[in-house]
Design an enzyme around this catalytic site. Structure first.
Site, PDB file in Angstrom:
ATOM      1  N   LYS A 180       0.858  -1.182   0.000  1.00  0.00           N
ATOM      2  CA  LYS A 180       0.000   0.000   0.000  1.00  0.00           C
ATOM      3  C   LYS A 180       0.890   1.227   0.000  1.00  0.00           C
ATOM      4  O   LYS A 180       2.027   1.170   0.461  1.00  0.00           O
ATOM      5  CB  LYS A 180      -0.881   0.020   1.250  1.00  0.00           C
ATOM      6  CG  LYS A 180      -2.161   0.787   1.057  1.00  0.00           C
ATOM      7  CD  LYS A 180      -3.218  -0.099   0.438  1.00  0.00           C
ATOM      8  CE  LYS A 180      -4.452   0.683   0.087  1.00  0.00           C
ATOM      9  NZ  LYS A 180      -5.584  -0.228  -0.196  1.00  0.00           N
ATOM     10  N   ASP A 214      -6.983   4.178  -4.451  1.00  0.00           N
ATOM     11  CA  ASP A 214      -7.656   3.973  -3.169  1.00  0.00           C
ATOM     12  C   ASP A 214      -8.327   5.327  -2.894  1.00  0.00           C
ATOM     13  O   ASP A 214      -8.553   6.100  -3.846  1.00  0.00           O
ATOM     14  CB  ASP A 214      -6.631   3.590  -2.073  1.00  0.00           C
ATOM     15  CG  ASP A 214      -7.296   3.052  -0.811  1.00  0.00           C
ATOM     16  OD1 ASP A 214      -7.639   1.867  -0.783  1.00  0.00           O
ATOM     17  OD2 ASP A 214      -7.495   3.821   0.149  1.00  0.00           O
TER      18      ASP A 214
HETATM   19  O1  2IT Z   1      -8.051  -1.687  -0.938  1.00  0.00           O
HETATM   20  C1  2IT Z   1      -7.895  -2.154  -2.095  1.00  0.00           C
HETATM   21  O2  2IT Z   1      -7.967  -3.357  -2.323  1.00  0.00           O
HETATM   22  C2  2IT Z   1      -7.605  -1.200  -3.167  1.00  0.00           C
HETATM   23  N1  2IT Z   1      -7.514  -0.004  -2.918  1.00  0.00           N
HETATM   24  C3  2IT Z   1      -7.395  -1.673  -4.576  1.00  0.00           C
HETATM   25  C4  2IT Z   1      -6.014  -2.190  -4.779  1.00  0.00           C
HETATM   26  C5  2IT Z   1      -5.691  -2.553  -6.200  1.00  0.00           C
HETATM   27  O3  2IT Z   1      -4.513  -2.880  -6.438  1.00  0.00           O
HETATM   28  O4  2IT Z   1      -6.562  -2.530  -7.064  1.00  0.00           O
END
Ligand code: 2IT
Length: 450
Positions: free
Chosen positions: A126, A166
């Site tokens: 993340k 996100d």
């Molecule tokens: O919390 C999540 O799963 C996302 N923000 C999407 C992450 C993604 O790589 O699509």
């Protein structure tokens, strides 16, 4: 509690004392792994839990950009590359003023288990920044994204780390980020970012995926009790990308979102957020001002309750918190339990405090489902985007939707099976943690110590 888990929790608390959100998620996940850890004494010898709670890599970097008045701003960028045992790091970028290392680490830890649960070959990560796009011009957002990627590009790549959106990072931001990446590396390396617009290599249905997938998961939960979506009434928080997708899919399948909450209060629309006019209005309202949902009440002549959340309303069948972390604390959990509403389906990342989650799970009348399973369709379609990019093809909406339904059913089934295997009964929260953990654990054990 298992002594090994207790020791790792105590050590993690001592090492990360200033990271409350991170400690909250580690405690939630580890405390539900007791039967698995008891059954696998070899994990302690391999320091498996100690390795899992420590990110493989934490990157912090400076982002300098210029606003429309030619003023410079300095923000901080983050990427926590948590665990790549199952595949390239994968997870979103969050741009919001409250972003800090604790929040990015909690999201990265959750993401690792979520991504494992999808059964697709992706690791967990993340990232983000304490920059908020709210109130910024398009030019300012573009310059920020370009400045962010100027540093960030060296840490990602289609086989290394594939970030996506996100909170605060939608199609527009991904477009600017990917455009800058492509210019810097001088190659159309599509798989280095997901959530791209379809015209630049994105997957159809990615914007809808998280919300649609949450409804597909809910459908499995209802099916377990011999029920369906037809006629179902839902109260939710959040009306961002994810919340909007839920409203659209619930409407399509004959249910109704009759309550939704925003930062300024909640809306009660007894007819439901249904039909194109209302769904499009939500998109427009959010684009103009993401902090206020009252304009919906003014436009459609429905009730708006200022400064309140809708948890505790009785005339619904399901609660779906789809906003931000710790939306539901003990005070709200008590109201939820008293209401008698039978389903609490988490959608946003960590929407419930740990004490509230434990309390809700104790309620015999209530089925609780965890966000790391319910919201996993977003990252799943991100992985489908990587797969399409690798093959240089586009799948149709029907093909992607069929895969989404299959992935969500599989996540639900795997969670049910994992909890039953360890004698925990119908426990979707522990089941998701165990099923995700087992995948990561198997891969880490197979790859030896690193
Ligand atoms: O919390 C999540 O799963 C996302 N923000 C999407 C992450 C993604 O790589 O699509």
């Amino acid at each position: 509690m298992n002594a090994y888990i207790e020791r790792v929790l105590a050590e993690t608390k001592a090492k990360n004392a200033n990271e409350p959100e991170f400690l909250q998620t580690v405690e939630e996940v580890l405390s539900s792994l007791e039967p698995v850890i008891n059954a696998h004494p070899e994990y302690e010898k391999a320091c498996l839990l100690e390795r899992m709670v420590e990110p493989e890599r934490t990157i912090e970097f400076r982002v300098v950009w210029m606003d429309d008045n030619l003023q410079y701003h300095v923000n901080r960028g983050y990427r926590v590359q948590y665990n790549a045992a199952l595949g390239p790091y994968k997870g979103g970028l969050r741009f919001a003023s409250n972003v800090n290392l604790s929040i990015i680490k909690f999201l990265g830890f959750e993401q690792t288990f979520k991504d494992a649960l999808t059964c697709l070959p992706i690791g967990g990560a993340k990232g983000g920044s304490d920059f908020s796009p709210i109130g910024r011009s398009d030019g300012e957002v573009m310059r920020f994204c370009q400045a962010f990627m100027t540093e960030f590009h060296r840490h990602i790549g289609q086989d290394i780390d594939c970030p996506a959106g996100d909170v605060g990072v939608g199609g527009r931001e991904v477009g600017y980020l990917y455009g800058q990446y492509r210019r810097i590396v001088g190659a159309a390396e599509f798989g280095a970012m997901s959530g791209k617009a379809v015209c630049t290599g994105g997957s159809i249905l990615r914007p809808e995926a998280t919300g649609f997938g949450a409804v597909y998961y809910l459908r499995e939960v209802l099916k377990h009790d011999g029920k369906g979506i037809e006629g179902l009434r839902v109260a939710m928080s959040g009306y961002g990308n994810v919340g909007w997708g839920i409203m659209k899919k619930i409407d399509e399948l004959g249910g109704k979102v009759t309550y939704f909450a925003g930062p300024d209060g909640y809306i009660h629309d007894p007819d439901g957020v249904c039909g194109e006019e209302k769904l499009n209005f939500i998109l427009e309202m959010r684009a103009k001002d993401p902090m206020h949902c009252k304009p919906y009440a003014d436009k459609f002549g429905v009730e708006f309750v200022e400064g309140q959340k809708c948890w505790g309303v009785k005339d619904v069948d399901v609660y779906m918190p789809a906003a931000t972390q710790n939306d539901v604390n003990m005070e709200w959990a008590k109201k939820i339990a008293e209401s008698g509403v039978p389903y609490y389906i988490e959608v946003g990342n960590m929407p419930t405090t740990n004490d509230a989650l434990a309390f809700l799970m104790e309620q015999k009348h209530l089925t609780v489902a965890p966000s790391k399973a319910v919201n996993a369709c977003g990252v799943s379609v991100s992985e489908l985007e990587m797969a399409q990019n690798a093959q240089r093809i586009y799948w149709t909406a029907e093909e992607v939707d069929a895969k989404m339904e299959a992935i969500m059913k599989n996540i639900y089934d795997a969670s049910v099976e994992a909890a039953e295997r360890y004698g925990l009964g119908y426990n979707l929260v522990a089941g998701a943690n165990i099923a995700g953990f087992q995948k990561v654990a198997d891969a880490m054990m197979a790859q030896g110590i690193f």
